[in-house]
Design a protein around this motif. Structure first.
Motif, PDB file in Angstrom:
ATOM      1  N   LYS A  73      43.515  36.704  36.794  1.00  0.00           N
ATOM      2  CA  LYS A  73      43.949  37.551  37.961  1.00  0.00           C
ATOM      3  C   LYS A  73      43.858  39.001  37.337  1.00  0.00           C
ATOM      4  O   LYS A  73      43.925  39.935  38.237  1.00  0.00           O
ATOM      5  CB  LYS A  73      45.260  37.485  38.646  1.00  0.00           C
ATOM      6  N   GLN A  74      43.338  39.357  36.157  1.00  0.00           N
ATOM      7  CA  GLN A  74      43.543  40.921  35.487  1.00  0.00           C
ATOM      8  C   GLN A  74      42.382  41.673  36.397  1.00  0.00           C
ATOM      9  O   GLN A  74      42.968  42.684  36.901  1.00  0.00           O
ATOM     10  CB  GLN A  74      43.134  40.506  33.970  1.00  0.00           C
ATOM     11  N   GLU A  75      41.260  41.319  36.457  1.00  0.00           N
ATOM     12  CA  GLU A  75      40.133  42.204  37.017  1.00  0.00           C
ATOM     13  C   GLU A  75      40.654  42.467  38.442  1.00  0.00           C
ATOM     14  O   GLU A  75      40.296  43.537  38.899  1.00  0.00           O
ATOM     15  CB  GLU A  75      38.839  41.436  36.729  1.00  0.00           C
ATOM     16  N   ASP A  76      40.976  41.476  39.223  1.00  0.00           N
ATOM     17  CA  ASP A  76      41.095  41.613  40.804  1.00  0.00           C
ATOM     18  C   ASP A  76      42.416  42.527  40.689  1.00  0.00           C
ATOM     19  O   ASP A  76      42.294  43.294  41.696  1.00  0.00           O
ATOM     20  CB  ASP A  76      41.329  40.239  41.361  1.00  0.00           C
ATOM     21  N   MET A  77      43.334  42.236  39.845  1.00  0.00           N
ATOM     22  CA  MET A  77      44.702  43.139  40.089  1.00  0.00           C
ATOM     23  C   MET A  77      44.221  44.415  39.727  1.00  0.00           C
ATOM     24  O   MET A  77      44.829  45.729  40.483  1.00  0.00           O
ATOM     25  CB  MET A  77      45.695  42.575  38.858  1.00  0.00           C
ATOM     26  N   LEU A  78      43.376  45.020  38.619  1.00  0.00           N
ATOM     27  CA  LEU A  78      42.959  46.282  38.290  1.00  0.00           C
ATOM     28  C   LEU A  78      42.406  46.921  39.499  1.00  0.00           C
ATOM     29  O   LEU A  78      42.312  48.005  39.684  1.00  0.00           O
ATOM     30  CB  LEU A  78      42.406  46.298  36.959  1.00  0.00           C
ATOM     31  N   SER A  79      41.455  46.095  40.152  1.00  0.00           N
ATOM     32  CA  SER A  79      40.838  46.879  41.186  1.00  0.00           C
ATOM     33  C   SER A  79      41.588  47.014  42.270  1.00  0.00           C
ATOM     34  O   SER A  79      41.372  48.167  42.959  1.00  0.00           O
ATOM     35  CB  SER A  79      39.519  45.677  41.699  1.00  0.00           C
ATOM     36  N   VAL A  80      42.589  45.884  42.746  1.00  0.00           N
ATOM     37  CA  VAL A  80      43.280  46.424  43.859  1.00  0.00           C
ATOM     38  C   VAL A  80      44.282  47.665  43.561  1.00  0.00           C
ATOM     39  O   VAL A  80      44.433  48.398  44.525  1.00  0.00           O
ATOM     40  CB  VAL A  80      44.252  45.280  44.247  1.00  0.00           C
ATOM     41  N   LEU A  81      44.739  47.662  42.540  1.00  0.00           N
ATOM     42  CA  LEU A  81      45.445  48.844  42.085  1.00  0.00           C
ATOM     43  C   LEU A  81      44.939  50.255  42.360  1.00  0.00           C
ATOM     44  O   LEU A  81      45.488  51.379  42.273  1.00  0.00           O
ATOM     45  CB  LEU A  81      45.940  48.946  40.663  1.00  0.00           C
ATOM     46  N   GLN A  82      43.597  50.327  42.331  1.00  0.00           N
ATOM     47  CA  GLN A  82      42.702  51.459  42.558  1.00  0.00           C
ATOM     48  C   GLN A  82      42.404  51.478  43.978  1.00  0.00           C
ATOM     49  O   GLN A  82      42.078  52.617  44.392  1.00  0.00           O
ATOM     50  CB  GLN A  82      41.460  51.467  41.941  1.00  0.00           C
ATOM     51  N   ASN A  83      42.713  50.643  44.941  1.00  0.00           N
ATOM     52  CA  ASN A  83      42.331  50.580  46.337  1.00  0.00           C
ATOM     53  C   ASN A  83      43.388  50.087  47.150  1.00  0.00           C
ATOM     54  O   ASN A  83      43.183  49.417  48.143  1.00  0.00           O
ATOM     55  CB  ASN A  83      41.055  49.983  46.252  1.00  0.00           C
ATOM     56  N   SER A  84      44.531  50.502  46.999  1.00  0.00           N
ATOM     57  CA  SER A  84      45.622  50.110  47.761  1.00  0.00           C
ATOM     58  C   SER A  84      46.826  51.216  47.782  1.00  0.00           C
ATOM     59  O   SER A  84      46.840  52.122  46.772  1.00  0.00           O
ATOM     60  CB  SER A  84      46.179  48.783  47.408  1.00  0.00           C
ATOM     61  N   ASP A  85      47.628  51.227  48.583  1.00  0.00           N
ATOM     62  CA  ASP A  85      49.049  51.995  48.299  1.00  0.00           C
ATOM     63  C   ASP A  85      49.859  51.037  47.652  1.00  0.00           C
ATOM     64  O   ASP A  85      50.727  51.733  46.977  1.00  0.00           O
ATOM     65  CB  ASP A  85      49.270  52.181  49.680  1.00  0.00           C
ATOM     66  N   ALA A  86      49.900  49.979  47.810  1.00  0.00           N
ATOM     67  CA  ALA A  86      51.151  48.858  47.339  1.00  0.00           C
ATOM     68  C   ALA A  86      50.404  47.632  46.863  1.00  0.00           C
ATOM     69  O   ALA A  86      49.558  47.018  47.357  1.00  0.00           O
ATOM     70  CB  ALA A  86      52.275  48.674  48.299  1.00  0.00           C
ATOM     71  N   PHE A  87      50.898  47.267  45.686  1.00  0.00           N
ATOM     72  CA  PHE A  87      50.553  46.102  45.191  1.00  0.00           C
ATOM     73  C   PHE A  87      51.697  45.021  44.851  1.00  0.00           C
ATOM     74  O   PHE A  87      52.578  45.354  44.132  1.00  0.00           O
ATOM     75  CB  PHE A  87      49.631  46.106  43.881  1.00  0.00           C
ATOM     76  N   ARG A  88      51.983  43.947  45.487  1.00  0.00           N
ATOM     77  CA  ARG A  88      52.856  42.970  45.418  1.00  0.00           C
ATOM     78  C   ARG A  88      52.691  41.992  44.255  1.00  0.00           C
ATOM     79  O   ARG A  88      51.757  41.471  44.315  1.00  0.00           O
ATOM     80  CB  ARG A  88      53.190  42.338  46.636  1.00  0.00           C
ATOM     81  N   THR A  89      53.681  42.072  43.291  1.00  0.00           N
ATOM     82  CA  THR A  89      53.566  41.130  42.278  1.00  0.00           C
ATOM     83  C   THR A  89      53.737  39.630  42.513  1.00  0.00           C
ATOM     84  O   THR A  89      53.780  38.656  41.743  1.00  0.00           O
ATOM     85  CB  THR A  89      54.360  41.549  41.149  1.00  0.00           C
ATOM     86  N   TYR A  90      54.075  39.216  43.722  1.00  0.00           N
ATOM     87  CA  TYR A  90      53.827  38.024  44.489  1.00  0.00           C
ATOM     88  C   TYR A  90      55.125  37.163  44.254  1.00  0.00           C
ATOM     89  O   TYR A  90      56.071  37.597  43.572  1.00  0.00           O
ATOM     90  CB  TYR A  90      52.685  37.216  43.762  1.00  0.00           C
ATOM     91  N   ASP A  91      55.151  36.182  45.087  1.00  0.00           N
ATOM     92  CA  ASP A  91      56.366  35.436  44.925  1.00  0.00           C
ATOM     93  C   ASP A  91      56.752  34.640  43.936  1.00  0.00           C
ATOM     94  O   ASP A  91      55.898  34.666  43.026  1.00  0.00           O
ATOM     95  CB  ASP A  91      56.123  34.412  45.977  1.00  0.00           C
ATOM     96  N   ALA A  92      58.079  34.497  43.500  1.00  0.00           N
ATOM     97  CA  ALA A  92      58.571  33.871  42.427  1.00  0.00           C
ATOM     98  C   ALA A  92      59.808  32.868  42.738  1.00  0.00           C
ATOM     99  O   ALA A  92      60.575  33.319  43.649  1.00  0.00           O
ATOM    100  CB  ALA A  92      59.143  35.063  41.296  1.00  0.00           C
ATOM    101  N   SER A  93      59.698  31.802  42.070  1.00  0.00           N
ATOM    102  CA  SER A  93      60.833  30.757  42.145  1.00  0.00           C
ATOM    103  C   SER A  93      62.222  31.427  42.258  1.00  0.00           C
ATOM    104  O   SER A  93      62.384  32.223  41.063  1.00  0.00           O
ATOM    105  CB  SER A  93      60.646  29.805  41.391  1.00  0.00           C
ATOM    106  N   PRO A  94      63.219  31.270  43.324  1.00  0.00           N
ATOM    107  CA  PRO A  94      64.504  32.142  43.205  1.00  0.00           C
ATOM    108  C   PRO A  94      65.101  31.888  41.845  1.00  0.00           C
ATOM    109  O   PRO A  94      65.832  32.968  41.601  1.00  0.00           O
ATOM    110  CB  PRO A  94      65.200  31.421  44.193  1.00  0.00           C
ATOM    111  N   ILE A  95      65.459  30.867  41.104  1.00  0.00           N
ATOM    112  CA  ILE A  95      66.365  30.623  40.048  1.00  0.00           C
ATOM    113  C   ILE A  95      65.741  31.674  38.867  1.00  0.00           C
ATOM    114  O   ILE A  95      66.517  32.126  38.221  1.00  0.00           O
ATOM    115  CB  ILE A  95      66.209  29.084  39.499  1.00  0.00           C
TER     116      ILE A  95
END
Length: 533
Positions: free
Chosen positions: A239-261
């Motif tokens: 997901k590296q390339e997509d992540m870096l692209s989104v960070l240049q074209n958005s106001d917020a980038f959510r690091t996504y869901d994580a298991s609660p424990i």
């Protein structure tokens, strides 16, 4: 003799009457936060499925079922409505975001050419009949106004998918008309970023959040004895390339869901993998949203998508509360004040972009692991297995790495100097096979350049030592305040000052940082401190 005594008493009374009352010191601004933090309905929607006793069909607790729980009644009923009851001490700092299920499910009702099943911005008239007679953009405006009338900052909306430029233009216009300032785009739209490009031209006040879905755990979670467990965002990750692209074209980038424990360790590693690539590069304009880990967000200058809610033991499996999004000993349902304190901190120090300033992390990586069961997560592949995740022990933005001294286990430690001046330090707890959540205490030493700035302190400590660039012996007051309080307390006689060092006992942080909390709330401390010279 009697005359002398009377004159003396009159002088004392006169002096007392003429003495100006001491002004109340409040370190927390009254103006609501401007950062784009939001409370989201998704976890409550999930919990409402088969709510009201023992679960009769575990296999029917699904995302489609959760979508059906988003309705006008569940938002606004006086007894247990989510709009009307949640975050009572913090709503003005948070958008109220409606998640999956609010848009019409009938394709014939979508009036915008190019609209998608989960990206139409048209309210389902069966779930929200109160808005059904209005035109789509007017229905959004009425929805937004009703949310605001209950004290929230405004309405945020969930979408998913990729729409063309024509559809995006219409939907941005609708949001502008309705005054809706936040879209959570939960997948899609990153091929061309039409929505972002268009809103920048016609409604820049609209904040758009994008994701590159990372799963609920970082890779290799079932492989023991690794030195570290990088995320999909790491250098060379899928997901590296997509992540870096989104960070240049958005106001917020959510690091996504994580298991609660293992929420904290999973999220910290993702944050680390991003910041080490984006630091000191302003083109990465997006601000990281690290889900619902409020104290870590404060320590790292990030946004929060809070989904915690107070409902507990209202849906059970084998007589135990079942909530795959909020499970475990950490008991997020009892930590509502953490979210409210974080909102107050955001008034002082707004979250800042991933590319703004420097980032440092310790070489030491802490590994947390735990054997998951059907009570802990929806992810059946993890049942009965040890799940491993790791993150740097210490992380810092725009300041030197804190020093951490401890016996036994170390906590996670985060610290940041915010672009507008304040400094924040935070600690977070750990997970091990014999303990789902515990909070090791340590002596944490941070270096602060400007002694006039506010300092945010979150979490538990053995002792916090603040080393300034010059002596603070001349400080007249050392003000400390629970972020939920309306008045600071001078703690100068309860701390130790030696030259340029300020030493604060952990017990004092525990006391001050929870002093204005709600009865029964188990949130970690959250306070602010300021020296007056």
């Amino acid at each position: 003799m009697k005359k002398t005594i009377v004159i003396f008493l009159l002088l004392i009374i006169s002096s007392a009457c003429n003495k100006e009352p001491q002004a109340i010191v409040n370190l927390v601004p009254k103006e609501p936060a401007k950062s784009a933090n939001y409370w989201c309905t998704w976890y409550a929607q999930n919990y409402w499925v088969q709510r009201g006793g023992e679960i009769t069909a575990l296999n029917k607790i699904t995302n489609p079922a959760a979508r059906e729980e988003l309705s006008y009644n569940h938002l606004y009923n006086n007894e247990e409505g989510w709009v009307t009851n949640y975050l009572p001490r913090g709503r003005s700092d948070w958008y109220f975001l409606i998640d999956h299920g609010w848009q019409t499910k009938d394709a014939s009702e979508r009036t915008i050419p190019g609209a998608k099943a989960f990206f139409s911005l048209q309210i389902d008239p069966r779930d929200f009949p109160e808005y059904a007679d209005a035109e789509p953009e007017e229905a959004l405006r009425l929805f937004n106004e009703e949310v605001i009338s209950h004290g929230w900052r405004g309405l945020g909306i969930w979408t998913r998918g990729t729409i063309d430029s024509v559809a995006a233009h219409t939907m941005v216009e609708w949001s502008k008309y309705a005054g809706i300032e936040y879209w959570k785009i939960d997948g899609g739209g990153i091929e061309n970023f039409w929505s972002f490009k268009i809103k920048e031209k016609i409604f820049p006040d609209l904040k758009l959040e994008y994701v590159t879905p990372a799963g609920n755990l970082n890779p290799d979670w079932d492989v023991p004895d690794k030195k570290e467990y990088p995320s999909t965002y790491d250098i060379g990750g899928p997901k590296q390339e997509d992540m870096l692209s989104v960070l240049q074209n958005s106001d917020a980038f959510r690091t996504y869901d994580a298991s609660p424990i293992l929420m904290t360790v999973t999220t910290l590693r993702r944050t680390h993998d991003i910041l080490k690539q984006t630091q000191n590069q302003p083109k990465y304009r997006s601000i990281l949203n690290i889900q619902d880990d409020c104290n870590a967000a404060a320590g790292l200058g990030c946004l929060v998508a809070s989904k915690r809610h107070p409902n507990y033991m209202e849906r059970t499996l084998e007589a135990k509360d079942l909530h795959h999004q909020l499970s475990g000993k950490r008991h997020m349902q009892g930590r509502i004040n953490e979210a409210e304190r974080f909102g107050r901190w955001s008034r002082i120090a707004p979250a800042f972009p991933a590319g703004e300033g420097s980032y440092l992390a310790s070489e030491t990586e802490l590994i947390d692991f735990y054997k998951f069961t059907k009570h802990d997560t929806w992810n059946k592949a993890t049942y009965g297995k040890n799940v491993y995740q790791s993150a740097p022990a210490i992380m810092a933005r725009n300041m030197p790495l804190p020093k951490v001294e401890f016996n036994g286990d170390a906590p996670y430690v985060m610290a940041s100097t915010y672009p507008n001046g304040p400094v924040c330090v935070a600690t977070e707890g750990r997970v091990k096979p014999e303990d789902q959540w515990y909070h090791p205490r340590a002596t944490v030493i941070i270096q602060v350049e400007d002694a006039s700035q506010l300092i945010g302190i979150f979490g538990h400590y053995e002792k916090l030592v603040v080393e300034f660039s010059e002596s603070i012996d001349r400080a007249k007051n050392i003000w400390a305040q629970d972020l939920l309080a309306e008045q600071a307390t001078d703690v100068k006689n309860k701390v130790k000052v030696e030259g340029n060092r300020l030493m604060i006992p952990g017990e004092l942080i525990d006391k001050i940082g929870t002093s204005a909390g709600d009865k029964g709330d188990i949130s970690a401390p959250g306070m602010v401190l300021k020296l007056k010279f």
